[in-house]
Design a protein around this motif. Structure first.
Motif, PDB file in Angstrom:
ATOM      1  N   THR A 334       0.846  -1.191   0.000  1.00  0.00           N
ATOM      2  CA  THR A 334       0.000   0.000   0.000  1.00  0.00           C
ATOM      3  C   THR A 334       0.879   1.237   0.000  1.00  0.00           C
ATOM      4  O   THR A 334       2.019   1.203   0.482  1.00  0.00           O
ATOM      5  CB  THR A 334      -0.945   0.016   1.210  1.00  0.00           C
ATOM      6  N   LEU A 335       0.346   2.313  -0.529  1.00  0.00           N
ATOM      7  CA  LEU A 335       1.088   3.573  -0.563  1.00  0.00           C
ATOM      8  C   LEU A 335       0.406   4.671   0.228  1.00  0.00           C
ATOM      9  O   LEU A 335       0.898   5.799   0.295  1.00  0.00           O
ATOM     10  CB  LEU A 335       1.293   4.014  -2.021  1.00  0.00           C
ATOM     11  N   SER A 336      -0.750   4.354   0.839  1.00  0.00           N
ATOM     12  CA  SER A 336      -1.449   5.357   1.644  1.00  0.00           C
ATOM     13  C   SER A 336      -2.428   4.662   2.562  1.00  0.00           C
ATOM     14  O   SER A 336      -2.791   3.502   2.354  1.00  0.00           O
ATOM     15  CB  SER A 336      -2.194   6.359   0.754  1.00  0.00           C
ATOM     16  N   LEU A 363       1.889  -0.172 -10.000  1.00  0.00           N
ATOM     17  CA  LEU A 363       2.809  -0.910  -9.131  1.00  0.00           C
ATOM     18  C   LEU A 363       2.055  -1.769  -8.125  1.00  0.00           C
ATOM     19  O   LEU A 363       2.381  -2.942  -7.910  1.00  0.00           O
ATOM     20  CB  LEU A 363       3.729   0.060  -8.385  1.00  0.00           C
ATOM     21  N   MET A 364       1.042  -1.190  -7.481  1.00  0.00           N
ATOM     22  CA  MET A 364       0.295  -1.948  -6.487  1.00  0.00           C
ATOM     23  C   MET A 364      -0.354  -3.196  -7.093  1.00  0.00           C
ATOM     24  O   MET A 364      -0.463  -4.239  -6.446  1.00  0.00           O
ATOM     25  CB  MET A 364      -0.775  -1.070  -5.836  1.00  0.00           C
ATOM     26  N   ALA A 365      -0.786  -3.088  -8.346  1.00  0.00           N
ATOM     27  CA  ALA A 365      -1.461  -4.207  -8.997  1.00  0.00           C
ATOM     28  C   ALA A 365      -0.500  -5.258  -9.532  1.00  0.00           C
ATOM     29  O   ALA A 365      -0.919  -6.392  -9.793  1.00  0.00           O
ATOM     30  CB  ALA A 365      -2.343  -3.693 -10.132  1.00  0.00           C
ATOM     31  N   THR A 366       0.782  -4.917  -9.688  1.00  0.00           N
ATOM     32  CA  THR A 366       1.704  -5.842 -10.357  1.00  0.00           C
ATOM     33  C   THR A 366       2.823  -6.378  -9.473  1.00  0.00           C
ATOM     34  O   THR A 366       3.420  -7.406  -9.804  1.00  0.00           O
ATOM     35  CB  THR A 366       2.328  -5.164 -11.592  1.00  0.00           C
ATOM     36  N   LEU A 367       3.122  -5.708  -8.356  1.00  0.00           N
ATOM     37  CA  LEU A 367       4.127  -6.243  -7.437  1.00  0.00           C
ATOM     38  C   LEU A 367       3.588  -7.494  -6.742  1.00  0.00           C
ATOM     39  O   LEU A 367       2.378  -7.699  -6.647  1.00  0.00           O
ATOM     40  CB  LEU A 367       4.506  -5.199  -6.386  1.00  0.00           C
ATOM     41  N   LYS A 368       4.482  -8.311  -6.237  1.00  0.00           N
ATOM     42  CA  LYS A 368       4.057  -9.505  -5.514  1.00  0.00           C
ATOM     43  C   LYS A 368       3.460  -9.111  -4.171  1.00  0.00           C
ATOM     44  O   LYS A 368       4.082  -8.373  -3.403  1.00  0.00           O
ATOM     45  CB  LYS A 368       5.231 -10.453  -5.303  1.00  0.00           C
ATOM     46  N   GLY A 369       2.263  -9.603  -3.879  1.00  0.00           N
ATOM     47  CA  GLY A 369       1.591  -9.277  -2.634  1.00  0.00           C
ATOM     48  C   GLY A 369       0.196  -8.750  -2.898  1.00  0.00           C
ATOM     49  O   GLY A 369      -0.236  -8.600  -4.047  1.00  0.00           O
ATOM     50  N   THR A 370      -0.523  -8.474  -1.827  1.00  0.00           N
ATOM     51  CA  THR A 370      -1.906  -8.001  -1.926  1.00  0.00           C
ATOM     52  C   THR A 370      -1.957  -6.482  -1.981  1.00  0.00           C
ATOM     53  O   THR A 370      -1.444  -5.822  -1.085  1.00  0.00           O
ATOM     54  CB  THR A 370      -2.719  -8.501  -0.716  1.00  0.00           C
ATOM     55  N   PRO A 371      -2.601  -5.905  -3.002  1.00  0.00           N
ATOM     56  CA  PRO A 371      -2.764  -4.455  -3.035  1.00  0.00           C
ATOM     57  C   PRO A 371      -3.835  -4.000  -2.040  1.00  0.00           C
ATOM     58  O   PRO A 371      -4.929  -4.563  -1.992  1.00  0.00           O
ATOM     59  CB  PRO A 371      -3.226  -4.173  -4.471  1.00  0.00           C
ATOM     60  N   PHE A 372      -3.523  -2.980  -1.261  1.00  0.00           N
ATOM     61  CA  PHE A 372      -4.494  -2.310  -0.394  1.00  0.00           C
ATOM     62  C   PHE A 372      -4.699  -0.902  -0.950  1.00  0.00           C
ATOM     63  O   PHE A 372      -3.741  -0.150  -1.116  1.00  0.00           O
ATOM     64  CB  PHE A 372      -3.990  -2.217   1.044  1.00  0.00           C
ATOM     65  N   ILE A 471      -8.298   8.637 -13.884  1.00  0.00           N
ATOM     66  CA  ILE A 471      -7.608   7.782 -12.920  1.00  0.00           C
ATOM     67  C   ILE A 471      -8.499   6.607 -12.530  1.00  0.00           C
ATOM     68  O   ILE A 471      -8.039   5.465 -12.418  1.00  0.00           O
ATOM     69  CB  ILE A 471      -7.231   8.595 -11.660  1.00  0.00           C
ATOM     70  N   LEU A 472      -9.783   6.858 -12.330  1.00  0.00           N
ATOM     71  CA  LEU A 472     -10.700   5.801 -11.921  1.00  0.00           C
ATOM     72  C   LEU A 472     -10.741   4.668 -12.940  1.00  0.00           C
ATOM     73  O   LEU A 472     -10.668   3.487 -12.574  1.00  0.00           O
ATOM     74  CB  LEU A 472     -12.099   6.375 -11.711  1.00  0.00           C
ATOM     75  N   ASN A 473     -10.850   4.994 -14.206  1.00  0.00           N
ATOM     76  CA  ASN A 473     -10.906   3.935 -15.211  1.00  0.00           C
ATOM     77  C   ASN A 473      -9.569   3.228 -15.375  1.00  0.00           C
ATOM     78  O   ASN A 473      -9.526   2.037 -15.722  1.00  0.00           O
ATOM     79  CB  ASN A 473     -11.404   4.500 -16.544  1.00  0.00           C
ATOM     80  N   PHE A 474      -8.465   3.928 -15.097  1.00  0.00           N
ATOM     81  CA  PHE A 474      -7.163   3.265 -15.068  1.00  0.00           C
ATOM     82  C   PHE A 474      -7.130   2.231 -13.952  1.00  0.00           C
ATOM     83  O   PHE A 474      -6.702   1.088 -14.156  1.00  0.00           O
ATOM     84  CB  PHE A 474      -6.060   4.306 -14.871  1.00  0.00           C
ATOM     85  N   TYR A 475      -7.580   2.621 -12.755  1.00  0.00           N
ATOM     86  CA  TYR A 475      -7.639   1.683 -11.633  1.00  0.00           C
ATOM     87  C   TYR A 475      -8.507   0.472 -11.972  1.00  0.00           C
ATOM     88  O   TYR A 475      -8.122  -0.681 -11.738  1.00  0.00           O
ATOM     89  CB  TYR A 475      -8.199   2.379 -10.389  1.00  0.00           C
ATOM     90  N   ILE A 487      -0.800 -15.198 -12.725  1.00  0.00           N
ATOM     91  CA  ILE A 487       0.620 -14.835 -12.687  1.00  0.00           C
ATOM     92  C   ILE A 487       0.838 -13.624 -11.792  1.00  0.00           C
ATOM     93  O   ILE A 487       1.750 -13.600 -10.950  1.00  0.00           O
ATOM     94  CB  ILE A 487       1.149 -14.560 -14.106  1.00  0.00           C
ATOM     95  N   LEU A 488      -0.017 -12.594 -11.944  1.00  0.00           N
ATOM     96  CA  LEU A 488       0.133 -11.400 -11.113  1.00  0.00           C
ATOM     97  C   LEU A 488      -0.306 -11.652  -9.684  1.00  0.00           C
ATOM     98  O   LEU A 488       0.237 -11.049  -8.748  1.00  0.00           O
ATOM     99  CB  LEU A 488      -0.664 -10.234 -11.707  1.00  0.00           C
ATOM    100  N   LYS A 489      -1.272 -12.516  -9.487  1.00  0.00           N
ATOM    101  CA  LYS A 489      -1.752 -12.767  -8.126  1.00  0.00           C
ATOM    102  C   LYS A 489      -0.769 -13.623  -7.333  1.00  0.00           C
ATOM    103  O   LYS A 489      -0.522 -13.349  -6.145  1.00  0.00           O
ATOM    104  CB  LYS A 489      -3.122 -13.444  -8.179  1.00  0.00           C
ATOM    105  N   PHE A 490      -0.189 -14.631  -7.963  1.00  0.00           N
ATOM    106  CA  PHE A 490       0.577 -15.608  -7.199  1.00  0.00           C
ATOM    107  C   PHE A 490       2.033 -15.751  -7.624  1.00  0.00           C
ATOM    108  O   PHE A 490       2.822 -16.394  -6.935  1.00  0.00           O
ATOM    109  CB  PHE A 490      -0.081 -16.989  -7.327  1.00  0.00           C
TER     110      PHE A 490
END
Length: 560
Positions: A334-336, A363-372, A471-475, A487-490
């Motif tokens: 998470t970043l915030s 980054l949050m969606a593609t790094l290993k781990g759960t995005p918050f 930004i919303l549609n990017f998210y 692959i991105l999840k695990f």
């Protein structure tokens, strides 16, 4: 439960979900009183489902005097009246589950409100049965020791009725529970069972490191002024980095040895339930993951949140963090959150067009781990400075303002200090539309915190939904792509080494299949063809202009 999941190779829900943090007063006002509530959240669950959210972290919804913004709980097994009632909570839980969305609750275990019945009993007399439920020490003419509250000032307050001091790591209105008392542990574990029996899917444990303190009351040896001086030094001039300075200063008030045993007992409790339940702690220390199956399931990657998102920082963070995780454990990225600056203010200089907003989501969606994701980040909300101290709800910042006035600052000068300190700036109401009060509350209703007027400039949910470049549609796009990609999840993470400080490439691999994730931080086109295998196709975004191995300025892409 965890052991069986590992044996059969089944992934727990939090490893594949994106979790969305809701600050209940600020997310959605369902009854039009100017304050967010459970009905409001229920009304917006379809929005979260469409966004791709698989889990909700609900910040405190309990009864509270709200002197620390809900983290001063006066009853662990009820719903704060301002949010609704228990039937509303059960409906929220059921409707979330109906949409495939899990729910974890904020669990404030370190302390209670001073209005909690337990503390009212405890302070009533020295021989009250609940006296030892809190940390009391006799008044021998001086403070029991030199410990400080993390909100500044002594960590001890004298109760004049019984002439003893009680300990509080936070505000004096938040007395610390005595977790060495078995009755306290039983009562708190019973409160966990209360919500787990109802069907909640786990807990985010607040202030976990300060649950125990040194029994011998050993002095820290620094005054608060010496601590402030030390932490302001450049790390080159000091034996401590800022984080190390905090740990050293609070070494007798945090991270005591008993915490491991307590977490093991908590893990046994949640693992006794038939469905997988999550325990995530408010800390980054991987040692509290135990052996991967016996303490916390997850810790947060706070070092990344604190340091930033440049190529160099992300690269170093992943190199240091990932090897520390024992098998079976997990990391939350998470970043915030509700305590720190919003992404747009922290990285983007408050500019809605700054590329850091999309880079952060990517980054949050593609790094290993759960995005918050903290509510409102998906529409690019920024910090909002309150212009009047009377509008502040964050008591620690109001106290700071008053102290600065006493020190001789003018009201305007003291207000600037409070604005920089307050957490209110990142907790303002969610703007849902370009309408009065940002569509959060009806026109003419005073919201609990002011709504940032930039909703009139298109920074609101309704306007961004119809703007394909928002930004919303990017998210939405990157989250839903992640949701479709095992692959991105695990997958495992491996950086592809480049000599360009503004180009980050890493490979995610799962079951012999790989994706290449690429971020161009620069304002120039970059050739990447020679850095990745030949023949890769663009997997995301569908609208990419990626041609002939050339990545445009600021562009992000996933190849496979």
């Amino acid at each position: 439960m965890q052991a069986l999941l590992l044996v059969y190779g089944i992934m727990e829900w939090w490893k594949e979900s994106v979790i969305y943090q809701i600050y209940p007063r600020s997310f959605a006002d369902g009854n039009g009183d100017g304050m967010g509530d459970l009905k409001g959240i229920i009304n917006r669950l379809d929005y979260l489902k469409d966004l791709g959210i698989g889990g909700i972290w609900l910040s405190p919804h309990y009864p509270s005097p709200f002197l620390d913004c809900g983290y001063d709980v006066s009853d662990y097994c009820k719903v704060g009246a301002e949010y609704g009632d228990m039937d509303d909570f059960k409906e929220f839980l059921e409707e979330s589950h109906n949409r495939g969305i899990k729910v974890i609750l904020d669990l404030v275990m370190n302390h209670t409100s001073d209005q909690h019945p337990w503390f009212l009993e405890s302070k009533s007399s020295k021989d009250n049965p609940k006296r030892d439920w809190y940390v009391w020490k006799p008044n021998n003419g001086n403070l029991p020791n030199d410990w400080q509250s993390c909100f500044k000032g002594p960590a001890w307050t004298l109760d004049e009725e019984t002439n003893e001091y009680y300990y509080h790591f936070f505000l004096k209105e938040q007395p610390d529970l005595n977790w060495r008392n078995p009755e306290v542990k039983k009562a708190m574990f019973d409160s966990m069972r209360f919500w787990l029996d109802m069907g909640v899917d786990g807990f985010r444990i607040d202030a976990i490191t300060s649950i125990f303190e040194d029994e011998n009351l050993t002095n820290q040896g620094w005054t608060h002024e010496e601590f402030e001086k030390e932490i302001s030094k450049n790390s080159k001039d000091s034996e401590f980095t800022p984080g190390d300075t905090w740990d050293h200063y609070m070494r007798y008030q945090t991270k005591q040895p008993e915490l491991h045993t307590l977490l093991q007992e908590m893990r046994d409790l949640v693992d006794s339930y038939p469905d997988d339940k999550l325990l995530v702690g408010e800390l980054s220390d991987t040692e509290y993951l135990g052996n991967g199956t016996d303490e916390l399931h997850m810790v947060f990657n706070f070092p990344l949140m604190a340091a930033g998102i440049t190529k160099e920082i992300v690269s170093q963070n992943q190199k240091e963090r990932l090897p520390l995780h024992p098998k079976g454990s997990w990391q939350g990225n998470t970043l915030s959150n509700h305590d720190v600056s919003r992404i747009r203010s922290k990285y983007g200089k408050d500019l809605i067009t700054d590329q850091s907003l999309k880079h952060s989501a990517f980054l949050m969606a593609t790094l290993k781990g759960t995005p918050f994701i903290y509510y409102g980040e998906e529409i690019g909300m920024k910090n909002f400075d309150l212009d009047n101290i009377e509008d502040f709800m964050d008591l620690k910042s109001v106290n700071l303002y008053n102290k600065e006035i006493q020190r001789g600052l003018t009201k305007d000068e003291a207000l600037k200090v409070a604005q920089l300190d307050t957490r209110d700036r990142c907790r303002t109401p969610m703007p849902w539309a370009n309408s009065p009060n940002g569509g959060f509350s009806p026109e003419g209703i005073k919201t609990w915190l002011p709504v940032d007027p930039e909703y009139k400039e298109g920074i609101n949910v309704a306007d961004e939904l119809v703007d394909k470049n928002s930004i919303l549609n990017f998210y939405k796009d990157i989250i839903n792509f992640r949701n479709s990609s095992d692959i991105l999840k695990f997958g495992d993470y491996k950086e592809i080494i480049t000599n360009n400080k503004e180009l980050l490439i890493f490979r995610r691999t799962y079951k012999d299949k790989s994706l290449y994730v690429v971020i161009n931080y620069s304002n120039n086109k970059i050739e990447i063809e020679k850095l990745i295998p030949q023949g890769l196709k663009t997997m995301w975004p569908k609208s990419s202009n990626y041609i002939d191995g050339i990545l445009n300025s600021g562009e992000v892409i996933i190849l496979g």
